[in-house]
Design an enzyme around this catalytic site. Structure first.
Site, PDB file in Angstrom:
ATOM      1  N   ILE A  46       0.835  -1.200   0.000  1.00 51.16           N
ATOM      2  CA  ILE A  46       0.000   0.000   0.000  1.00 51.16           C
ATOM      3  C   ILE A  46       0.867   1.246   0.000  1.00 51.16           C
ATOM      4  O   ILE A  46       1.876   1.314   0.701  1.00 51.16           O
ATOM      5  CB  ILE A  46      -0.934  -0.002   1.223  1.00 51.16           C
ATOM      6  CG1 ILE A  46      -1.892  -1.190   1.149  1.00 51.16           C
ATOM      7  CG2 ILE A  46      -1.705   1.301   1.322  1.00 51.16           C
ATOM      8  CD1 ILE A  46      -2.734  -1.371   2.383  1.00 51.16           C
ATOM      9  N   CYS A  47       0.456   2.231  -0.789  1.00 50.68           N
ATOM     10  CA  CYS A  47       1.202   3.483  -0.880  1.00 50.68           C
ATOM     11  C   CYS A  47       0.660   4.489   0.134  1.00 50.68           C
ATOM     12  O   CYS A  47      -0.305   5.190  -0.120  1.00 50.68           O
ATOM     13  CB  CYS A  47       1.115   4.062  -2.296  1.00 50.68           C
ATOM     14  SG  CYS A  47       2.068   5.576  -2.506  1.00 50.68           S
ATOM     15  N   LEU A  48       1.281   4.518   1.296  1.00 52.51           N
ATOM     16  CA  LEU A  48       0.984   5.504   2.331  1.00 52.51           C
ATOM     17  C   LEU A  48       2.260   6.265   2.629  1.00 52.51           C
ATOM     18  O   LEU A  48       3.359   5.731   2.471  1.00 52.51           O
ATOM     19  CB  LEU A  48       0.518   4.817   3.619  1.00 52.51           C
ATOM     20  CG  LEU A  48      -0.939   4.386   3.736  1.00 52.51           C
ATOM     21  CD1 LEU A  48      -1.110   3.493   4.951  1.00 52.51           C
ATOM     22  CD2 LEU A  48      -1.846   5.582   3.873  1.00 52.51           C
TER      23      LEU A  48
END
Length: 267
Positions: free
Chosen positions: A92-94
Site C-alpha cells: 500500500i502506498c501511504l
C-alpha cells in the site's frame, strides 16, 4: 512466542520489535498485531472497519514487512482480505509506508501504521499505488464476506482475532498529529521541479528551463564572440586603408615637391 537466541538482542531493530510485540500482545476491538512465530520482521494484523463508513462491520487482515533498519526505515503494509479500497497482496502506498521513506519518522510504530491504515480506508483512492475505488454497495458486500475470511498462515477466522472485551487504547497527541498530517501519495503525482504546463499539457521542469537558459546563454555568447571577430577585422582593415592612403598622399606630395625643385634649379 520466544525469539531468544534467534536474533541479535543488541540490534536496535530487534529491541524495538520485541518491545512493540509486548505492547501489542493484547488484542483490542479495533486492531491486533503480532510477529510470526518464525520471523520477527513479518507481522500479521487485523483491523476493524472504521464505523460510519462503507467498511463498517468488516474485519480486514494483512501483513507488515519490516526492514532490518527499522525503526529508521518504514515498514511495508499489505492487505490480504478483499476490501474494495486497497488491492490485496500489494504494498500500500501511504506516506507512512516503504513507498515514501522520506516522510517516515522513527518515533512512529506498528500501532501508528495501523491507525493510519484505518483512518485512510474511507478516503478516495485518487490513483495511488494499490488503491481501488469500489462502489459503496460492493464495499459493503465485501465487509460482510470478510467476517468469514480465514488467513492460511494464522489458521483461523480473522474475526476471532479481535477482542470484544478490551477497550481500544486512547490516541496520543503525537498520534493525533500524525493522523492529521499523513497523506496518501499518488504514484504519478507531479514532481516539485514542475513549474508550468503549456497548451499541449507538456510539463516543463526547472531542470529543462535551466538547460534551455544555458543553451540560450551559450548561443548568445557565441553570437557575441562571432560579432566581435567580425568587427575586429573591419576595424583592422579600416586602419590599414587609412595608413595606405596617408602613405600614398605623402608620396605624391613628395614627388610633386621634388619635381618643382628640379625645375627651379634647372632654370
Amino acid at each position: 512466542m520466544s525469539f531468544e537466541g534467534k536474533y541479535n538482542a543488541k540490534s536496535p531493530a530487534v529491541k524495538r520489535l520485541m518491545r512493540e510485540a509486548q505492547e501489542l500482545c493484547d488484542a483490542t476491538e479495533e486492531y491486533c498485531a503480532y510477529p510470526l512465530d518464525d520471523n520477527l520482521f513479518e507481522w500479521h494484523f487485523t483491523v476493524q472497519g472504521p464505523p460510519s463508513t462503507d467498511f463498517e462491520g468488516g474485519v480486514y487482515h494483512g501483513r507488515i514487512l519490516l526492514p532490518p533498519e527499522y525503526p529508521m526505515k518504514p515498514p511495508n503494509i499489505i492487505l490480504l482480505t478483499p476490501n474494495g479500497r486497497f488491492e490485496t497482496n500489494k504494498k500500500i502506498c501511504l506516506s507512512i509506508s516503504g513507498h515514501h521513506p522520506e516522510t517516515w519518522q522513527p518515533s512512529w510504530s506498528i500501532r501508528t501504521a495501523l491507525l493510519a491504515l484505518i483512518a485512510f480506508m474511507p478516503t478516495p483512492g485518487s490513483g495511488t499505488i494499490g488503491a481501488l475505488d469500489y462502489s459503496t454497495e460492493e464495499r459493503q458486500k465485501l465487509a460482510k464476506k470478510s467476517l468469514n475470511w480465514q488467513c492460511e498462515t494464522c489458521g483461523c477466522k480473522v474475526v476471532n482475532l479481535l477482542s470484544t472485551n478490551s477497550v481500544k487504547k486512547p490516541i496520543t497527541e503525537e498520534e493525533q498529529t500524525m493522523l492529521k498530517t499523513i497523506a496518501l501519495k499518488a504514484d504519478d503525482s507531479p514532481t516539485s521541479d514542475t513549474l508550468f504546463t503549456d497548451s499541449n499539457a507538456e510539463s516543463v521542469s526547472e531542470s529543462e528551463i535551466r538547460h534551455r537558459n544555458v543553451e540560450t546563454n551559450s548561443s548568445e555568447n557565441v553570437d557575441r564572440q562571432q560579432s566581435d571577430i567580425i568587427i575586429v577585422p573591419l576595424e583592422t582593415m579600416s586602419s590599414s586603408n587609412d595608413l595606405f592612403w596617408s602613405i600614398l598622399i605623402a608620396s605624391l606630395v613628395s614627388a610633386i615637391i621634388i619635381l618643382i625643385l628640379r625645375r627651379l634649379f634647372l632654370v
